[in-house]
Scaffold this active site. Structure first.
Site, PDB file in Angstrom:
ATOM      1  N   LYS A  91     -36.603  68.478  29.463  1.00  0.00           N
ATOM      2  CA  LYS A  91     -35.791  69.553  29.022  1.00  0.00           C
ATOM      3  C   LYS A  91     -37.024  70.925  29.125  1.00  0.00           C
ATOM      4  O   LYS A  91     -36.786  71.949  28.381  1.00  0.00           O
ATOM      5  CB  LYS A  91     -35.422  69.532  27.625  1.00  0.00           C
ATOM      6  CG  LYS A  91     -34.750  68.433  27.406  1.00  0.00           C
ATOM      7  CD  LYS A  91     -34.266  67.913  25.872  1.00  0.00           C
ATOM      8  CE  LYS A  91     -33.442  66.813  25.948  1.00  0.00           C
ATOM      9  NZ  LYS A  91     -33.344  66.447  24.365  1.00  0.00           N
TER      10      LYS A  91
ATOM     11  N   ARG B  19     -35.120  78.878  16.068  1.00  0.00           N
ATOM     12  CA  ARG B  19     -35.560  77.685  14.841  1.00  0.00           C
ATOM     13  C   ARG B  19     -36.776  77.197  15.076  1.00  0.00           C
ATOM     14  O   ARG B  19     -37.110  76.143  14.280  1.00  0.00           O
ATOM     15  CB  ARG B  19     -34.388  76.489  15.031  1.00  0.00           C
ATOM     16  CG  ARG B  19     -33.100  77.301  14.372  1.00  0.00           C
ATOM     17  CD  ARG B  19     -32.284  75.932  14.272  1.00  0.00           C
ATOM     18  NE  ARG B  19     -30.796  76.723  14.195  1.00  0.00           N
ATOM     19  CZ  ARG B  19     -29.448  75.869  14.422  1.00  0.00           C
ATOM     20  NH1 ARG B  19     -29.802  74.773  14.290  1.00  0.00           N
ATOM     21  NH2 ARG B  19     -28.562  76.608  14.328  1.00  0.00           N
TER      22      ARG B  19
ATOM     23  N   ARG C 251     -26.676  63.210  12.517  1.00  0.00           N
ATOM     24  CA  ARG C 251     -25.765  63.549  13.525  1.00  0.00           C
ATOM     25  C   ARG C 251     -24.501  62.825  14.038  1.00  0.00           C
ATOM     26  O   ARG C 251     -24.204  61.674  13.928  1.00  0.00           O
ATOM     27  CB  ARG C 251     -26.649  64.012  14.555  1.00  0.00           C
ATOM     28  CG  ARG C 251     -27.344  65.139  14.253  1.00  0.00           C
ATOM     29  CD  ARG C 251     -29.086  65.144  14.800  1.00  0.00           C
ATOM     30  NE  ARG C 251     -30.021  65.479  13.777  1.00  0.00           N
ATOM     31  CZ  ARG C 251     -31.217  65.087  14.029  1.00  0.00           C
ATOM     32  NH1 ARG C 251     -31.558  64.458  15.023  1.00  0.00           N
ATOM     33  NH2 ARG C 251     -31.926  65.600  13.206  1.00  0.00           N
TER      34      ARG C 251
ATOM     35  N   PRO D 217     -30.666  73.664  24.710  1.00  0.00           N
ATOM     36  CA  PRO D 217     -31.202  73.485  26.073  1.00  0.00           C
ATOM     37  C   PRO D 217     -31.567  71.997  26.289  1.00  0.00           C
ATOM     38  O   PRO D 217     -32.433  71.381  25.534  1.00  0.00           O
ATOM     39  CB  PRO D 217     -32.433  74.239  26.100  1.00  0.00           C
ATOM     40  CG  PRO D 217     -32.421  75.211  24.735  1.00  0.00           C
ATOM     41  CD  PRO D 217     -31.613  74.504  23.965  1.00  0.00           C
ATOM     42  N   GLU D 218     -30.596  71.528  27.135  1.00  0.00           N
ATOM     43  CA  GLU D 218     -31.286  70.027  27.707  1.00  0.00           C
ATOM     44  C   GLU D 218     -31.442  70.401  29.170  1.00  0.00           C
ATOM     45  O   GLU D 218     -31.762  71.503  29.707  1.00  0.00           O
ATOM     46  CB  GLU D 218     -29.936  69.054  27.503  1.00  0.00           C
ATOM     47  CG  GLU D 218     -29.294  69.239  26.022  1.00  0.00           C
ATOM     48  CD  GLU D 218     -28.211  68.095  25.775  1.00  0.00           C
ATOM     49  OE1 GLU D 218     -28.180  67.124  26.548  1.00  0.00           O
ATOM     50  OE2 GLU D 218     -27.833  68.275  24.775  1.00  0.00           O
TER      51      GLU D 218
END
Length: 294
Positions: A60, A129, A284, A2-3
């Site tokens: 967010k 998470r 990343r 989710p952004e």
DNA sequence: AGTTGGACCTGACTGC
DNA sequence: TGCAGTCAGGTCCAAC
């Protein structure tokens, strides 16, 4: 994950579902989810018995904006004091989801918190998470809350402009994508949209932010608004391995319009060149087209 | 003050 | 089949 577009989709749907409803009880099932807040007691004091006036968003995070006591709504304290307006904050983290369900629906193991409503429905915050966060604060102004201290402007605000980017990038020698994802520079951008914004601006994410020219910042500014607006229209992204779903459990559609995110080795949809992946600080990957992005 | 990299967390996936 | 290792990433924190 989710952004801003996902949070905005949830905000909008949640508002149409629960505006006007009153919160009867808060239950935090995964204590870690409330790690930044003072105590369960304090959260209850701020939230229980209050009516949800509106649903807001900052970056967010989704905020339930709660009415104060007195007037026509039930006071939140038993001591007779008039309760001040408050907000319940949900930061979705990586895997956070919000659902509105009948109270009798079974609770699954990822349920981090439950807000019981007086109409026998529940707002549930699910988080696989456990990077998400739930907290409560007095007032309705996110910029007065510690959770959003130092946050940069909202991408659709007047404050966000090419001029702003010039100032914000001035002393930032880090990679463009890293700076774009810094919530203190612009609120609401994460990995997916940082990749896509760089592509649409025709800029390599590996560029140094303070090395951009005026026209480049102008393109970046425009691309930021265009990408986020399009993603909101698509109700967010549910990419390949992503569990994002909206309040009704539906997937977003923006993944079908992505040019680079998680497309390493696949052909660029504009020029056919294989998409590259470059590791970013923290390991990343940043995804980009060597031909379309300079 | 800005930059970098590790830690947190869990499920999916890869390789032996 | 099983198990260790790796990856994913939002955010915070320590080290430089």
């Amino acid at each position: 994950m989710p952004e801003l577009p996902e949070a905005e989709t949830i905000r909008c749907q949640l508002e149409s579902e629960v505006a006007g409803a009153t919160i009867r009880k808060v239950r935090v099932l995964i204590p870690r989810a409330a790690r930044e807040h003072v105590s369960a007691r304090e959260m209850s004091r701020l939230v229980v018995g209050r009516r949800i006036a509106r649903v807001g968003r900052r970056g967010k995070a989704v905020l339930l904006l709660l009415e104060g006591g007195g007037g026509h709504s039930r006071p939140a304290t038993r001591s007779g004091q008039v309760a001040r307006p408050a907000s319940l904050i949900i930061r979705l983290g990586m895997t956070g989801l919000i659902r509105v369900v009948p109270a009798k629906e079974p609770i699954d193991k990822y349920t981090a918190a439950v807000l019981e409503l007086e109409d026998e429905r529940q707002i549930r915050f699910l988080d696989q998470r456990q990077f998400g966060l739930i907290s409560a604060r007095p007032g309705h102004d996110p910029d007065a809350m510690p959770e959003f201290e130092g946050y940069g402007p909202e991408p659709f605000s007047d404050e966000f402009s090419p001029e702003y980017l010039k100032r914000a990038f001035a002393r930032r020698g880090a990679q463009l994508e890293v700076v774009l994802m810094d919530q203190k520079v612009i609120a609401g951008i994460g990995k997916i949209y940082a990749d896509e914004i760089c592509f649409r601006a025709g800029l390599r994410p590996t560029r140094r932010a303070n090395g951009l020219t005026g026209p480049m910042r102008e393109r970046l500014w425009r691309a930021t608004r265009e990408v986020l607006a399009e993603a909101i229209r698509c109700r967010g992204s549910s990419a390949v391995d992503e569990g994002y779903r909206d309040v009704y459990g539906n997937r977003g559609q923006f993944q079908e319009r992505m040019y680079v995110y998680q497309r390493t080795g696949e052909r660029c949809r504009v020029c056919g060149t294989p998409i590259k992946r470059t590791p970013m600080a923290g390991g990343r990957g940043m995804h980009w087209c060597p031909k379309c992005q300079l």
